[in-house]
Design a protein around this motif. Sequence first.
Motif, PDB file in Angstrom:
ATOM      1  N   ALA A 209      42.332  21.837  14.739  1.00 43.49           N
ATOM      2  CA  ALA A 209      43.584  21.100  14.612  1.00 43.49           C
ATOM      3  C   ALA A 209      44.098  20.679  15.989  1.00 43.49           C
ATOM      4  N   VAL A 210      44.616  19.457  16.069  1.00 44.34           N
ATOM      5  CA  VAL A 210      45.217  18.954  17.306  1.00 44.34           C
ATOM      6  C   VAL A 210      46.666  19.435  17.379  1.00 44.34           C
ATOM      7  N   ARG A 211      47.021  19.981  18.538  1.00 44.40           N
ATOM      8  CA  ARG A 211      48.423  20.301  18.805  1.00 44.40           C
ATOM      9  C   ARG A 211      48.824  19.564  20.072  1.00 44.40           C
ATOM     10  N   PHE A 212      49.573  18.490  19.903  1.00 46.49           N
ATOM     11  CA  PHE A 212      49.995  17.721  21.057  1.00 46.49           C
ATOM     12  C   PHE A 212      50.984  18.537  21.892  1.00 46.49           C
ATOM     13  N   PRO A 213      50.893  18.478  23.230  1.00 47.86           N
ATOM     14  CA  PRO A 213      51.929  19.095  24.063  1.00 47.86           C
ATOM     15  C   PRO A 213      53.290  18.483  23.745  1.00 47.86           C
ATOM     16  N   ALA A 214      54.329  19.271  23.972  1.00 45.28           N
ATOM     17  CA  ALA A 214      55.679  18.860  23.562  1.00 45.28           C
ATOM     18  C   ALA A 214      56.095  17.477  24.038  1.00 45.28           C
ATOM     19  N   PRO A 215      55.891  17.092  25.302  1.00 52.76           N
ATOM     20  CA  PRO A 215      56.364  15.764  25.729  1.00 52.76           C
ATOM     21  C   PRO A 215      55.731  14.629  24.935  1.00 52.76           C
ATOM     22  N   GLN A 216      54.495  14.814  24.499  1.00 52.54           N
ATOM     23  CA  GLN A 216      53.814  13.735  23.793  1.00 52.54           C
ATOM     24  C   GLN A 216      54.411  13.491  22.404  1.00 52.54           C
ATOM     25  N   TRP A 217      55.183  14.427  21.927  1.00 52.24           N
ATOM     26  CA  TRP A 217      55.796  14.238  20.627  1.00 52.24           C
ATOM     27  C   TRP A 217      57.148  13.542  20.735  1.00 52.24           C
ATOM     28  N   THR A 218      57.583  13.307  21.938  1.00 50.08           N
ATOM     29  CA  THR A 218      58.894  12.665  22.101  1.00 50.08           C
ATOM     30  C   THR A 218      58.846  11.430  22.981  1.00 50.08           C
ATOM     31  N   VAL A 219      57.693  11.160  23.621  1.00 47.81           N
ATOM     32  CA  VAL A 219      57.627  10.107  24.622  1.00 47.81           C
ATOM     33  C   VAL A 219      56.393   9.237  24.391  1.00 47.81           C
ATOM     34  N   ILE A 220      56.522   7.931  24.622  1.00 52.50           N
ATOM     35  CA  ILE A 220      55.360   7.043  24.666  1.00 52.50           C
ATOM     36  C   ILE A 220      54.541   7.422  25.898  1.00 52.50           C
ATOM     37  N   THR A 221      53.283   7.770  25.693  1.00 53.56           N
ATOM     38  CA  THR A 221      52.467   8.243  26.815  1.00 53.56           C
ATOM     39  C   THR A 221      51.524   7.176  27.364  1.00 53.56           C
ATOM     40  N   GLY A 222      51.170   6.208  26.537  1.00 48.77           N
ATOM     41  CA  GLY A 222      50.163   5.243  26.978  1.00 48.77           C
ATOM     42  C   GLY A 222      48.755   5.796  26.924  1.00 48.77           C
ATOM     43  N   ASN A 223      48.584   6.951  26.252  1.00 47.60           N
ATOM     44  CA  ASN A 223      47.253   7.553  26.093  1.00 47.60           C
ATOM     45  C   ASN A 223      46.636   7.008  24.809  1.00 47.60           C
ATOM     46  N   PHE A 224      45.766   6.013  24.958  1.00 45.20           N
ATOM     47  CA  PHE A 224      45.199   5.342  23.788  1.00 45.20           C
ATOM     48  C   PHE A 224      43.757   5.789  23.529  1.00 45.20           C
ATOM     49  N   SER A 225      43.440   7.045  23.842  1.00 39.02           N
ATOM     50  CA  SER A 225      42.067   7.532  23.724  1.00 39.02           C
ATOM     51  C   SER A 225      41.763   8.126  22.353  1.00 39.02           C
ATOM     52  N   TYR A 226      42.740   8.179  21.462  1.00 36.46           N
ATOM     53  CA  TYR A 226      42.495   8.746  20.139  1.00 36.46           C
ATOM     54  C   TYR A 226      41.896   7.696  19.204  1.00 36.46           C
ATOM     55  N   ASN A 227      41.127   8.169  18.233  1.00 42.49           N
ATOM     56  CA  ASN A 227      40.594   7.318  17.175  1.00 42.49           C
ATOM     57  C   ASN A 227      41.457   7.496  15.934  1.00 42.49           C
ATOM     58  N   ALA A 228      41.631   6.451  15.167  1.00 42.21           N
ATOM     59  CA  ALA A 228      42.486   6.525  13.985  1.00 42.21           C
ATOM     60  C   ALA A 228      41.728   6.090  12.738  1.00 42.21           C
ATOM     61  N   LEU A 229      42.011   6.795  11.662  1.00 44.39           N
ATOM     62  CA  LEU A 229      41.385   6.537  10.376  1.00 44.39           C
ATOM     63  C   LEU A 229      42.476   6.536   9.316  1.00 44.39           C
ATOM     64  N   ALA A 230      42.380   5.653   8.340  1.00 38.96           N
ATOM     65  CA  ALA A 230      43.388   5.603   7.278  1.00 38.96           C
ATOM     66  C   ALA A 230      42.721   5.270   5.955  1.00 38.96           C
ATOM     67  N   ARG A 231      43.362   5.717   4.881  1.00 40.97           N
ATOM     68  CA  ARG A 231      42.945   5.333   3.538  1.00 40.97           C
ATOM     69  C   ARG A 231      44.057   4.473   2.938  1.00 40.97           C
ATOM     70  N   LEU A 232      43.690   3.279   2.510  1.00 39.50           N
ATOM     71  CA  LEU A 232      44.676   2.386   1.911  1.00 39.50           C
ATOM     72  C   LEU A 232      45.102   2.901   0.538  1.00 39.50           C
ATOM     73  N   LYS A 233      46.345   2.675   0.211  1.00 37.93           N
ATOM     74  CA  LYS A 233      46.796   2.980  -1.136  1.00 37.93           C
ATOM     75  C   LYS A 233      46.076   2.070  -2.126  1.00 37.93           C
ATOM     76  N   PRO A 234      45.872   2.529  -3.355  1.00 34.90           N
ATOM     77  CA  PRO A 234      45.175   1.686  -4.339  1.00 34.90           C
ATOM     78  C   PRO A 234      45.838   0.318  -4.478  1.00 34.90           C
ATOM     79  N   GLY A 235      45.025  -0.720  -4.429  1.00 33.15           N
ATOM     80  CA  GLY A 235      45.519  -2.082  -4.601  1.00 33.15           C
ATOM     81  C   GLY A 235      46.014  -2.742  -3.338  1.00 33.15           C
ATOM     82  N   VAL A 236      46.137  -1.987  -2.229  1.00 35.41           N
ATOM     83  CA  VAL A 236      46.617  -2.555  -0.962  1.00 35.41           C
ATOM     84  C   VAL A 236      45.465  -3.268  -0.263  1.00 35.41           C
ATOM     85  N   THR A 237      45.706  -4.460   0.258  1.00 31.44           N
ATOM     86  CA  THR A 237      44.692  -5.222   0.975  1.00 31.44           C
ATOM     87  C   THR A 237      44.808  -4.977   2.482  1.00 31.44           C
TER      88      THR A 237
END
Length: 839
Positions: A209-237
């Motif tokens: 599990a990822v636990r972000f350090p406290a400042p990252q939960w309150t501030v824009i960091t500019g750290n764009f090194s994470y990968n993101a994955l999502a599942r669309l809701k049924p019927g969403v394009t």
Amino acid sequence: MNIVGLLDSLGRDLRYALRGLARRPAFTSAAVLTLALGIGATTAIFSVVYSVLIKPLPYPNADELVRLKHSSAFASDAGPDPSMYLTYRNENRTFAAVGVWQEGSATLAGGGDEPERVRALRVTDGTLEALGVQPLRGRWFTEQEQGTAAEGPLPVILTHGYWQRRFGGDEAALGRPISVDSAPSQVVGIMPPGFRFLDMNPQPDVIVAVRFPAPQWTVITGNFSYNALARLKPGVTQVEAHADVERMLKIWRETWELPPVAGVTRETIAGWKLAPVIRPLKDDLVGGIAGTLWVLMGAIGAVLLVACANIANLMLVRTDARRPELSMRAALGAVPARIARELLVESLVLGAAGSVLGLALAYVGVGIVVAIGPTDLPRLQEIAVYPPVLAFTVAISLAVTLLFGSINALKHALHVGKAQNVSSRGAGVTRERSRTRDALVVIQVALALVLVVGAALMTRTFQALHDVDPGFSDPATIQTARVWIPLNVFYSDAMRATRMEHEMLDKIAAIPGVAAVGFASRLPLAGSPDYSSLMVEGQPLQPGTTPPPRRNKFVSPGYFAATGTRIIAGRDLTWSDIETGGRVALISENFARELAAEPAGALGKRVRLAADNEDERAWREVVGVVQNVHEMGLYEAAPTFVYWPAFAANMYGGPGAGTPSPAFVIRSERAGTASLLADVRQAIRLVDSSFPIGEERTMQDLHSGSLARTSFILVMLAIAGTMALVLGVVGIYGVLAYVVAQRTREIGIRAALGAEPRQLRRMFLLRGLALSGAGAVAGLVAAVALGRLMSSLLFGVAPTDIAAYAGALVVTIAAAGLASWLPARRAASIDPMETLRAE
């Protein structure tokens, strides 16, 4: 005719075909083997195409899965900042689940064995939920386990293979306390067998599990090194999801606190020009390999066509030899349709035998492809002969059998009823039949030339890549090994940890045969280095603009000597630089040329991270310029680069930054030997025996790995080109040999009337070369189209490279000339007296 009568008639035709083929084992073996090679190769490559491009991903409702990235002013595939992820998780209207992750490694202790360095996947809640694969035991992570207020052990999920290997499949492993990178952790789940996380290679051992350090939960960091994955809701394009993310990006820019970096404003963040990029997950995994695989599929399909043309010619020749028999049967009342059916049944028997053998060859071929396939080939471990591939094999077998069988059956059924002199010997075949065989030969030569050109272009590309100076020398003499220092040990006293790394270097340097040694945070060609926005003294930014990002990494003194990277200007790092806070830097030659007309002109200039504010102590003086290094791969241009000292004070807003997982680079003639690796491990353990050691490989391994995909394509096209060329040569030889045999009487009479052997040789040799020339002209036109399709695969070579085309043309014509010369020599050696006596 009723069904019973039809089946009985087909049974007689089948028995007749089997007897006829058994009487001619040479012809039957050649036809079956030719067809098997074509079908086997086509099926094997289609297995790759199906497994990678067509087969759905192994997740429920996989078409709902998307990758979420961003285009920006500084990158085309930026992931989400942690604060962006939280915005997406809390504000979205189109996602059923969304999560982010990072690949990496971790030191795991517990389970009764020694600490082990394992492949780790770090994920937030929502990542596994999006994939929809339930744990075999236990549960997923929860949102409460990952917040800044989360307490207790860090939750960990084991993959099934690792659970079996490390814990022996013990059910009691669930809930067991362990340690991950010295942090107290607990096993909360076990994934089912066969679970694969996207195309991660190698697959993870543990999911943390990822636990972000406290400042990252309150501030824009500019750290764009994470990968993101999502599942669309049924019927969403995807269009609706794109609009939803654009809406959330506005919320993110307006509501989150700004990073603690001088000069960064809302206007600056707007200047990043972030925009969503949403793609189906499968399309994202496949990437640019789709075009490559379809090119290979087309190449192997061309081989199959050559095989079909070859078999068609063989059958035309064989049936021509049976004309007296077929004419006699026609004279006795056999209708053309019955004769055509018998010939077609014979073709189907050959097709069935070739298909069975071809399928066996396909299974072998798929195993070879998986074994030699590049590690970056998407879904490599999923490649197999699936039921749809078997259906494809049946369909393609039936299609090719009907193709070459119909040509033969129709040709002879239409003419067999005509009156023919069955007693005449040496009667020439009709001009029409001759044209058919000649056309098939031309097609074979044309297709063979196309594939040989493709192989020649890839050969030239491979050579061009080999000629690229990667920025290091003699890679076979460079041994690498990585050491992981626990983060709690490193960051509790980074200078002490750096002194330990220095001590490791000294002990490795003392090993017999070691010429130089150093270490770096990342190795060339071993993954994407870090990048950060960089400020240059005397180059202020315009309001609302962001400094350009630069690739960078931490290196020790001796690193460039060990890699053989040349110092263009200035000097190398020293341990004195590190002991005084590391307020120096080295830069790449291309970066130096941005700062000054000549590399030496960049010496003395100062640079710093944009995130380090305007602190005087954050500036680093450029003391050296090194040659450009192709850090990202040989295909890509060498990036502008900054090399920081192994420990540098006042970086990233903290007291210092360094290298908790140094990758040692050792130059030695003993590189790659077990004895050197044993000595290196012993030297490191003398400093601290608890530090995990791994990633032991030579720079030659990394260099070869960067060429793996090119090598794979080259091998595939070379095999296809060779097969097509051999089949084309056999086709030319077979046709000319048959013509010589049919015209033996004519040749004997010509010789008796004074024709010289060289004239007879030239007559048949010119016919073979004429057919080859016609095929070559058609092949060159088609090869230009292939070259354009392959342009994205080429490096340093034009799609119309003259040398590649000329070389392929010479090879093809030479092979065709040899195939023509052998029957021509036979024609010239015919004794006219024996021919006349036979009359």
